[in-house]
Design a protein around this motif. Structure first.
Motif, short mmCIF file in Angstrom:
data_model
loop_
_atom_site.label_atom_id
_atom_site.label_comp_id
_atom_site.label_asym_id
_atom_site.label_seq_id
_atom_site.Cartn_x
_atom_site.Cartn_y
_atom_site.Cartn_z
N VAL A 64 -9.72 1.93 22.75
CA VAL A 64 -10.01 2.56 21.46
C VAL A 64 -10.91 1.68 20.61
CG1 VAL A 64 -8.98 3.30 19.27
CG2 VAL A 64 -7.91 3.95 21.42
N GLN A 65 -10.64 0.38 20.58
CA GLN A 65 -11.45 -0.53 19.77
C GLN A 65 -12.88 -0.62 20.29
OE1 GLN A 65 -10.71 -1.96 16.85
NE2 GLN A 65 -12.83 -2.66 16.85
N LEU A 66 -13.04 -0.67 21.61
CA LEU A 66 -14.39 -0.70 22.18
C LEU A 66 -15.14 0.58 21.86
CD1 LEU A 66 -13.70 -2.30 25.69
CD2 LEU A 66 -14.88 -3.35 23.75
N PHE A 67 -14.46 1.71 21.90
CA PHE A 67 -15.09 2.99 21.56
C PHE A 67 -15.52 3.01 20.09
CE2 PHE A 67 -14.83 7.29 19.86
CZ PHE A 67 -15.67 7.99 20.74
N LEU A 68 -14.64 2.54 19.20
CA LEU A 68 -14.97 2.51 17.78
C LEU A 68 -16.17 1.60 17.51
CD1 LEU A 68 -11.39 2.32 16.19
CD2 LEU A 68 -12.93 4.30 16.23
N SER A 69 -16.19 0.45 18.19
CA SER A 69 -17.27 -0.52 17.97
C SER A 69 -18.61 0.01 18.47
CB SER A 69 -16.94 -1.84 18.68
OG SER A 69 -15.73 -2.37 18.20
N LYS A 70 -18.58 0.77 19.57
CA LYS A 70 -19.83 1.21 20.20
C LYS A 70 -20.34 2.53 19.63
CE LYS A 70 -20.17 -2.04 23.46
NZ LYS A 70 -21.36 -2.94 23.58
#
Length: 471
Positions: A299-305
């Motif tokens: 989820v965090q990688l998706f939000l960051s990207k």
């Protein structure tokens, strides 16, 4: 009394009142202040004392189950840790800027190595104890060898969160023994930690700047004076409240992380059932929380990207995680079965002494040889985590290095990313009990010993040599 939504809600209210009472007991009790006993542990012990396990056994029965609480309320509390541990692990990486593995290794390499050595060593000494003493002399399940790492490195959250796993493999008493050992670990680290810091100051092991006796009364009591209180103590507001509350958004993202973890878990269970379920059964008994942690990373990688607006604040996530941990510790200790611990008291005592002795050995004799610099400040944090929880490790680092002049605190934070995924509540911890039962204690011991030796050699030959070259 029957289980109804009203009873479930009232159970949470009573647990919150116990936490509040525990807080005020701590505020007015110097003993608890001087040794930094968490309010959640005091609340849990209070619930245990006035519940069926102590007050009820003395014949004081206000309700059907004995003690001051009805049986259904105690049952609800006993299920909370298994739910809340998912919230805690789903909160680990949300709102964080995930650094590169190279940067994490450069800063926290010695701490990563030392922490893994301690954790895998817990399996080695634990399984050895089970094979030589616990199983042949006391008839305990060989999986008891995993309890040391689960309880001391994993802490109350992991110990209580594995209740379903213990039950699934026929080792129901493991849950109560694990929570009891986790309590011993936290109590041990606050006493030993303070003693080691004073010893380090006297022996010149660390340039200590703040003795425990010099800490302010405000800090000991855990109260923030009004002039020092912040306007937004729970973190930053990232959304407008008239449309959606910031706390609601963060709870939603934690829920998404848990949901992603659930899908991953169901997927690997389907793969196991299709390929090797007839020969070995591991993932079927794997709890959700380590997958919730992976879900949080996704989820965090998706939000960051892909998400333009940064609406996840690490401060708010920390507050939610802290609330879940307080409720978890209080409910886990309050529902602890003293009868089970009493039935296995000698094995319980042997496991506790072995775990504490192993941690002290690693801290005093291995850490100085592995840590390239500031060995005491770095290792005292890892010791705190290996005997209780991350908060205890950070507390000891703060006492040993109050002005953050060493890389201990930063290294401790980065270390979590490459530790918690595997041990201390990660995949290895969660799978250790079904794995020992599935493949046997001896093969598990051999694998753990090889991995522990590998981390030890890496620390001695790489970081140890680097330390000598710099000297």
């Amino acid at each position: 009394m029957e289980l109804t939504p009203e009873v479930a809600g009232f159970s949470l209210i009573i647990l919150g009142i116990l936490l509040l009472i525990g807080k005020w007991i701590r505020v007015f009790t110097p003993l608890f202040q001087n040794f930094f006993i968490p309010s959640s542990m005091i609340a849990g012990l209070l619930g245990l004392l006035i519940g069926p396990e102590v007050l009820g056994r003395l014949g004081i029965n206000l309700f059907d189950s004995g003690g001051l609480f009805p049986e259904v309320m105690v049952e609800i509390w006993s299920t909370l840790p298994g739910l809340l541990i998912n919230v805690i692990f789903a909160s680990l990486f949300l709102g964080m800027t995930l650094p590169s593995v190279k940067k994490m290794w450069e800063i926290s390499g010695p701490q990563i190595t030392f922490a893994h050595f301690i954790s895998w060593g817990m399996y080695v000494v634990g399984i050895t104890l089970a094979l030589l003493v616990l199983t042949p002399f006391f008839g305990m399940n060989p999986a008891a060898g995993a309890l040391l790492e689960i309880s001391f490195v994993g802490g109350h959250g992991t110990a209580a969160g594995l209740a379903g796993t213990f039950e699934g493999v026929g080792f129901e008493e493991g849950r109560h023994l694990a929570v009891g050992l986790a309590t011993i670990g936290v109590l041990s680290v606050v006493f030993l930690g303070m003693g080691l810091i004073n010893w380090g100051a006297r022996k010149g092991k660390t340039a200590i700047l703040e003795n425990p006796g010099e800490i302010s009364e405000e800090k000991k009591r855990g109260i923030i004076a009004e002039e020092n209180q912040e306007d937004e103590p729970a973190g930053r507001k990232t959304t407008r409240s008239e449309f959606i509350e910031t706390l609601t958004v963060h709870l939603g993202y934690i829920g998404v992380a848990i949901a992603v973890g659930y899908v991953l878990l169901e997927g690997i269970i389907l793969i196991e059932e299709a390929l090797w379920i007839d020969q070995i059964e591991i993932f079927t008994h794997l709890p959700l929380f380590p997958l919730a942690m992976i879900g949080a990373v996704i989820v965090q990688l998706f939000l960051s990207k892909f998400v333009k607006y940064n609406v996840v604040d690490r401060g708010v996530v920390n507050r939610i995680q802290g609330l879940a941990l307080d409720l978890l510790i209080a409910s886990a200790i309050a529902t602890l079965s003293l009868a089970v611990i009493g039935e296995h008291f000698i094995p319980f005592l042997l496991m506790a002494v072995t775990a504490v002795a192993w941690n002290l050995f690693a801290f005093l004799y291995i850490a100085p040889k592995i840590m390239t610099d500031h060995w005491f400040e770095r290792a005292i944090g890892d010791l705190g985590q290996a005997m209780g929880m991350s908060a205890a490790g950070l507390l000891l680092i703060k006492l040993a290095d109050p002005n953050t002049k060493s890389p201990a605190k930063e290294g401790f934070s980065y270390k979590q990313l490459l530790l918690d995924i595997f041990v201390g509540g990660g995949f290895v911890t969660a799978a250790s009990v079904p794995l020992i039962i599935a493949v046997g204690a001896v093969p598990s011991l051999i694998v753990a010993a090889i991995i522990m030796t590998g981390w030890l050699l890496l620390g001695l030959l790489y970081f140890g040599k680097k330390k000598k070259d710099e000297a």
